[in-house]
Enzyme design. Structure first.
Site, mmCIF file in Angstrom:
data_model
loop_
_atom_site.group_PDB
_atom_site.id
_atom_site.type_symbol
_atom_site.label_atom_id
_atom_site.label_comp_id
_atom_site.label_asym_id
_atom_site.label_seq_id
_atom_site.Cartn_x
_atom_site.Cartn_y
_atom_site.Cartn_z
ATOM 1 N N HIS A 65 41.946 44.546 42.654
ATOM 2 C CA HIS A 65 41.915 43.112 42.958
ATOM 3 C C HIS A 65 43.152 42.661 43.741
ATOM 4 C CE1 HIS A 65 38.621 42.959 40.112
ATOM 5 N NE2 HIS A 65 38.503 41.656 40.229
ATOM 6 N N ASP A 119 36.216 42.665 33.000
ATOM 7 C CA ASP A 119 35.696 42.121 34.250
ATOM 8 C C ASP A 119 34.224 41.825 34.017
ATOM 9 O OD1 ASP A 119 36.546 42.089 37.418
ATOM 10 O OD2 ASP A 119 34.396 42.305 37.064
ATOM 11 N N ARG A 379 29.079 36.233 44.269
ATOM 12 C CA ARG A 379 29.425 34.863 43.869
ATOM 13 C C ARG A 379 29.743 34.016 45.091
ATOM 14 N NH1 ARG A 379 32.748 36.662 38.531
ATOM 15 N NH2 ARG A 379 30.869 36.737 37.247
ATOM 16 N N ARG A 535 37.909 36.235 33.286
ATOM 17 C CA ARG A 535 39.361 36.013 33.254
ATOM 18 C C ARG A 535 39.767 35.155 32.055
ATOM 19 N NH1 ARG A 535 38.740 32.812 38.886
ATOM 20 N NH2 ARG A 535 37.687 34.781 39.232
HETATM 21 C C1 MIC Z 1 35.541 37.941 39.684
HETATM 22 O O1 MIC Z 1 34.671 38.528 40.315
HETATM 23 O O2 MIC Z 1 35.535 36.719 39.481
HETATM 24 C C2 MIC Z 1 36.670 38.758 39.089
HETATM 25 C C3 MIC Z 1 37.895 38.427 39.848
HETATM 26 O O3 MIC Z 1 36.396 40.129 39.268
HETATM 27 C C4 MIC Z 1 36.771 38.400 37.607
HETATM 28 C C5 MIC Z 1 37.919 38.971 36.910
HETATM 29 C C6 MIC Z 1 39.204 38.251 37.184
HETATM 30 O O4 MIC Z 1 39.222 37.036 37.328
HETATM 31 O O5 MIC Z 1 40.225 38.937 37.240
HETATM 32 C C7 MIC Z 1 35.529 38.762 36.802
HETATM 33 O O6 MIC Z 1 34.462 38.837 37.355
HETATM 34 O O7 MIC Z 1 35.617 38.892 35.569
HETATM 35 FE FE1 SF4 Z 2 35.949 42.511 42.602
HETATM 36 FE FE2 SF4 Z 2 34.898 40.669 40.985
HETATM 37 FE FE3 SF4 Z 2 34.324 40.723 43.593
HETATM 38 FE FE4 SF4 Z 2 33.409 42.616 42.053
HETATM 39 S S1 SF4 Z 2 32.890 40.450 41.927
HETATM 40 S S2 SF4 Z 2 34.328 42.892 44.059
HETATM 41 S S3 SF4 Z 2 35.071 42.892 40.596
HETATM 42 S S4 SF4 Z 2 36.305 40.310 42.668
#
Ligand code: MIC
Ligand code: SF4
Length: 643
Positions: A65, A119, A379, A535
């Protein structure tokens, strides 16, 4: 009566409770996974447990990350993680080795095992028949210490796949269809188990794309049965010994069956700003695109990138588009380099990014203001790309390429004949990016840079609490709203006092300042509060700011657990209509709250400003969770002898 697959794996790991939906159960955890952005906290918490070594069958610490090293913080954290892993019996996947979920599937996933990962996309390994669950770092720390994972027994939903995908229709379109049907809160408290004759036509990376985005449904996890395709994949990875045949009994029962005929699917796309805002690609006309990104843990496998290369071959990315391509792992990166696919991608004008999360978490490649970005990611919450007013769409790599070439959202079926992808017969297996734990752990010194601040602890719950509603928000608030990520904030993940300044800052830039001035207070929210990531900073930083209560219409699973772990009372409006009666700035009083938490199903809230009384439900909390909240969080609870 027969069992479904999820029940079979859970029953093999059950350490307490009955497998009746909604009942409290505890399961043994075989494997854990952490990534750097949540890992530093998880390991600080593991260290606080005072153990010599992890007690799991396998624990892996990934760095994927916080990869931009604009200053010393991220590099310091990487060194901390590497030294902790060496000392405590944990494998360490070095920066550059790949995205945790992609690498875990390739190198470590074992059908029938359980995994807890810090995660939310940990369920990716469900593609290989694991029960893999996302959780907060503290829960993962406890699992590394040999503790079971507590949860409510989920309901098991069956998604039955029939037929076969048409050309240019992909696994991404299957999960987008599931999201369209079930929505971002449809999976809360549920495991999604895939089955039906359509499964056999899907490769393991395709199944992993689907289980990965089960996180967007809010599901506890998603799982596929194993079959010859699983065996082939494991044998490709030179791990065929890990194969185990797993499937539901023919008379297995499910709480609901969702049928999807793959023949009828067509290319789909999720519009801003939610993964369930799904529509057919062909229906979007004249949406000009500024950026296209292929990669992330949901679509960065070898076949994803080979098809991207084939579709780009001999063509040029539209002059108005900046296209990025991110291989999911070093293995994928080396394979596309060896096959020449990388050359085709570069020649077409795409920008190559190292194997990491990158743009998915706003670690670079933020779109321009008001920009439109089409991504093969999972996302598209507001602000997550790093640009507050960007419009992010989610689609398959095929649809991404169509947009990159046309400069606007375009139906990939117009690209011509679907290219034939031939995977190499064998692949180079090189685990040099994964460092095994030290053979002389006593000699390993933990490296702690100045970025790592001590862990703040909460105070035990007071007898009564009063305070102000510091913020009132609506439905589907994500952890990206509560505790934003991105290149500016992520490096502060090991420093709670500093990161707390950014709580809710994209929603209300003064929130943190106000919370500090008022000595803490309360947050009021709507349905599915805290969806998205695992998180725990979205609970830990508000705790640091003195938040005592979050009152909402309903919670997302992982965030609810994180609030409890840090001693914040998560309560639910008995009458959802009361949500409308509370205003930001109202002064609330919760008398005898400690007694209520210990013994009652509800708590009473007096609104001194509005001169009203509300009832909040807390009957979703188990006895153990109530004791944890009263103790001021799981660390206090564990220190005082709780388990
Ligand atoms: C995300 O996709 O939002 C993350 C960053 O991978 C998070 C973890 C984090 O916030 O460090 C997740 O999906 O849990
Ligand atoms: Fe990384 Fe989270 Fe994005 Fe997957 S969804 S690539 S774990 S930041």
């Amino acid at each position: 009566m027969g069992m479904n697959l999820a029940e079979k794996i859970l029953s093999e790991h059950l350490t307490a409770g009955k497998m009746i939906p909604g009942e409290d159960i505890a399961i043994k955890i075989d494997q854990t996974l952490t990534q750097d952005a949540t890992g530093t906290m998880a390991y600080l918490q593991f260290e606080a447990l005072g153990l010599k070594k992890v007690k799991t069958e396998l624990s892996v610490s990934y760095v994927d990350h916080n990869m931009l090293q604009a200053s010393f913080e991220n590099a310091d954290d990487h060194q901390y993680l590497q030294s902790v892993a060496a000392k405590y019996g944990i494998y360490f996947s070095r920066p550059g080795n790949g995205i945790c979920h992609q690498v875990h599937l390739e190198r470590f996933g074992v059908p029938g095992k359980t995994m807890l990962g810090s995660d939310s996309h940990t369920p990716t390994s469900g593609g290989i028949g694991m029960i893999a669950i996302g959780a907060g770092g503290l829960d993962v720390a406890v699992a590394m210490g040999g503790g079971p994972f507590y949860m409510k027994m989920p309901e098991i939903i069956n998604v039955r796949l029939t037929g076969k995908l048409k050309p240019f229709v992909t696994a991404k379109d299957i999960i987008l269809e599931v999201l369209r049907i079930l929505t971002v809160k449809g999976g809360v408290g549920k495991i999604i188990e895939y089955g039906g004759p359509g499964v056999a036509s899907l490769s393991i990376p395709e199944r992993a794309t689907i289980t990965n985005m089960g996180a967007e449904l809010g599901a506890t996890t998603s799982v596929f049965p194993t079959d010859e395709r699983t065996r082939e994949y494991l044998s490709f990875q030179k791990r065929v010994k890990a194969y185990r045949k797993l499937e539901a009994d023919p008379d297995a029962r499910y709480s609901r069956i969702v049928e999807i005929d793959l023949n009828k699917l067509e290319p789909l796309i999720a519009r801003p700003h939610s993964p369930d805002n799904v529509i057919e690609v062909r229906k979007l006309k004249n949406v000009a695109v500024n950026q296209v990104c292929v990669g992330s843990c949901t679509n960065s496998s070898l076949s994803d990138l080979l098809v991207t290369a084939k579709l780009l071959k001999g063509k040029r990315v539209h002059p108005g588009v900046s296209m990025t391509v991110t291989p999911g792992s070093k293995q994928v990166f080396e394979a596309i380099a060896a096959s020449g696919a990388l050359t085709e991608i570069i020649a077409a004008g795409a920008r190559i990014i190292e194997s990491a999360c990158g743009p998915c978490i706003g670690m670079g490649q933020a779109p321009g203001s008001g920009g439109v970005s089409v991504r093969s990611f999972n996302r598209n919450f507001p602000g997550r790309s790093g640009t507050k007013d960007a419009n992010v769409y989610l689609a398959s790599p095929e649809t991404c390429v169509a947009a990159a070439l046309a400069g606007k959202i375009a139906d990939p079926r117009k690209l011509g004949k679907y290219p034939r992808i031939v995977l190499p017969k064998t692949i180079k297996i090189d685990d040099s990016g994964i460092l095994p734990p030290s053979k002389t752990p006593a000699k390993v010194e933990i490296k702690r840079g100045p970025n790592i601040a001590p862990l703040p602890l909460n105070k035990p719950m007071a007898d009564s609490i009063t305070g102000e509603v510091l913020l009132k928000v609506g439905d589907n608030i994500t952890t990206d709203h509560i505790m934003p990520a991105g290149a500016k904030v992520l490096p502060l993940r090991s420093n709670i006092p500093k990161i707390s300044e950014f709580v809710y800052y994209l929603v209300d830039a003064d929130f943190s300042k106000r919370a500090k001035e008022k000595g803490g207070g309360f947050i009021v929210g709507g349905d599915n509060y805290g969806q998205g990531s695992s998180r725990e900073h979205a609970a830990l930083a508000p705790m640091y700011l003195g938040i005592k209560l979050v009152a909402v219409k309903s919670f997302a699973r992982i965030h609810l657990a994180n609030l409890i772990n840090f001693g914040i009372l998560p309560a639910i409006f008995a009458d959802p209509g009361d949500y409308d009666k509370i205003g930001q700035g109202d002064r609330l009083e919760l008398p005898d709250i400690k007694v209520a938490i210990a013994k009652k199903k509800t708590v009473e809230v007096f609104n001194k400003t509005g001169n009203q009384k509300y009832i909040l439900k807390i009957d979703h909390l188990t006895e153990r969770q109530r004791t944890i909240i009263i103790a001021g969080g799981l660390l206090n609870y564990t220190r005082s002898g709780g388990n």
